[in-house]
Enzyme design. Sequence first.
Site, PDB file in Angstrom:
ATOM      1  N   HIS A 100      13.549   5.542  -6.180  1.00  0.00           N
ATOM      2  CA  HIS A 100      12.574   6.423  -6.812  1.00  0.00           C
ATOM      3  C   HIS A 100      12.364   5.979  -8.259  1.00  0.00           C
ATOM      4  O   HIS A 100      13.293   6.079  -9.085  1.00  0.00           O
ATOM      5  CB  HIS A 100      13.053   7.876  -6.772  1.00  0.00           C
ATOM      6  CG  HIS A 100      13.249   8.393  -5.380  1.00  0.00           C
ATOM      7  ND1 HIS A 100      14.370   8.097  -4.636  1.00  0.00           N
ATOM      8  CD2 HIS A 100      12.449   9.179  -4.586  1.00  0.00           C
ATOM      9  CE1 HIS A 100      14.265   8.675  -3.442  1.00  0.00           C
ATOM     10  NE2 HIS A 100      13.119   9.330  -3.387  1.00  0.00           N
ATOM     11  N   ASP A 142       9.404   5.451  -4.623  1.00  0.00           N
ATOM     12  CA  ASP A 142       8.645   6.677  -4.371  1.00  0.00           C
ATOM     13  C   ASP A 142       8.445   7.486  -5.641  1.00  0.00           C
ATOM     14  O   ASP A 142       9.221   7.394  -6.604  1.00  0.00           O
ATOM     15  CB  ASP A 142       9.393   7.559  -3.369  1.00  0.00           C
ATOM     16  CG  ASP A 142       9.301   7.035  -1.945  1.00  0.00           C
ATOM     17  OD1 ASP A 142       8.858   5.879  -1.761  1.00  0.00           O
ATOM     18  OD2 ASP A 142       9.698   7.770  -1.017  1.00  0.00           O
TER      19      ASP A 142
END
Length: 534
Positions: A479, A338
């Site tokens: 992430h 992400d």
Amino acid sequence: MEKPNFVRLPLGISLTVVTGLVLTASVAGPGQPAPSAQTADATVSVAGPRQPIPSSQTADARPGPVPGRTVVDASVLVDMRTRGAGAVPTDARWQYIHGAEAFNTRLDTRLLTMLDAYAGGRHDPSVQTSAAEEPLKDGMTVAHEVVLATGAIVGSRLVQATMNEGRAAEHSEEVTYEDLSTGVISGSPSLINPEKIGALRDMLRTVPLPAAPPAPEQNSTPASAAGELGTPPAEPTPASEPTAGTGPIPDDRLLSAVTFTSDGDVSITVSQDPDTGARLSAPQTVTLSTDATGRVLSAAGQALRRQVIAGTPFNAPDPSGVEHINCDLVACAALTYDDGPNPQTARLLEILEKHNVKATFFAQGAYVQTHPHVARSITAGRHTIANHTLNHPYLTKLSSSGIAREVQGAQAAIETATGVVPAYLRPPYGATNASVAASVGLPQVLWDVDSMDWQSRNKALYIPRILSLVKPGSVILQHDVHAATVDGQDELITQLQAKGYYLVTLPQLFAGIDLKPGGTYKCRGTAPGCTPGR
């Protein structure tokens, strides 16, 4: 554990493609001892020595090793493996052909039918412990390998074996052929002229086949039959007589594993004496010369042999598109990242390329606008790019129109930069509700493994966390905006693959599942909160 039965599936009757497993067994020639028991040996008693026919009728039958692949380019093959821990433990290995989607899908169906039967209901893939490479000691093994590929024809051998204390107590083997241009499938008996099967049996009588060890003498303690799953195979007992078979094995079973060497010789693998039906000490492959077998082949068999001898190249399918994998068969996990793209994403892409792993990137539209070249690198590397909104707000705090602006803004930015229209949305923070579901217009893919990498920024903490939570079908959240996350990916990928995981994209993980716009999906499988694939 109950003794399983081999799973036999019907085949068509036209000639097409062959895929198969090669066993390391050979026929003992005159004056030579029978080969020592291998992993796939059958250890069941057989009748006494066979009587060869006169040498003038041998038709140049000769013992030899099982032939290797014929006209097969290994670069078009994909090796796969799965294990199951159901009612009967299973270990299956097989090969896909790049780009042959129909072939691969049919193979999936066949394997799942077998593995479901062994599992006593439904096969669920399992992963390995530290003993990942240890062979299965007790249970069922299934092995499939492409051994012939010429023109549009592919040949496959499929072997099932009952393992008992690390040895194969029972064995079933068949070769099938498929024409990739038509999808027609046939068994190897189609290679032989039905009117000449008797002549072929005469040829096989000239080759001495090693009998299995004799059955032990009976005593007052009832013993399980030799070869039953969960009991050791019977040891040879010189004083006892071998157990006879029930008579000649049927033609379809005799001819279940027929193929060609690269020279066009016919190879026939048998695990029972053709005349008596008694089991042999190991599966044996008999090679019959090209000259001797010209008269016993069918028209289809003669045509295929001509292609093999000529070395006709395989018409390999176009391998473009998503690489085939079935996450109901194997243990899959999807790496998702992400909050990119950014300079760390570019470094991550290099690590993924090194491991030949594809992943899914949930990109923020604003960052795509800032780093369009990185977004293009994601799609150029055949990774999946998905929607993580334009500015990363809590969608649950926005109006329906606000939600639509965030989602559509990111869609437009990603399509402008890459030419790809994202098919998935991940709401920031995983925050969703009925209003969000009704407004986004895309399936919402969350996760079942939260690495917490954003919090720890320490691979010594988030890697063990992932490994403790991951299961077949998992979606792993990380992430790529954090350097510490990228720093740990080489180690994480290595450890996941060592456990037996196939690392896939979301389209691969959820293949075959109709993901609904607004629906929420966290993982694939039968575990709580996951979506079953079948």
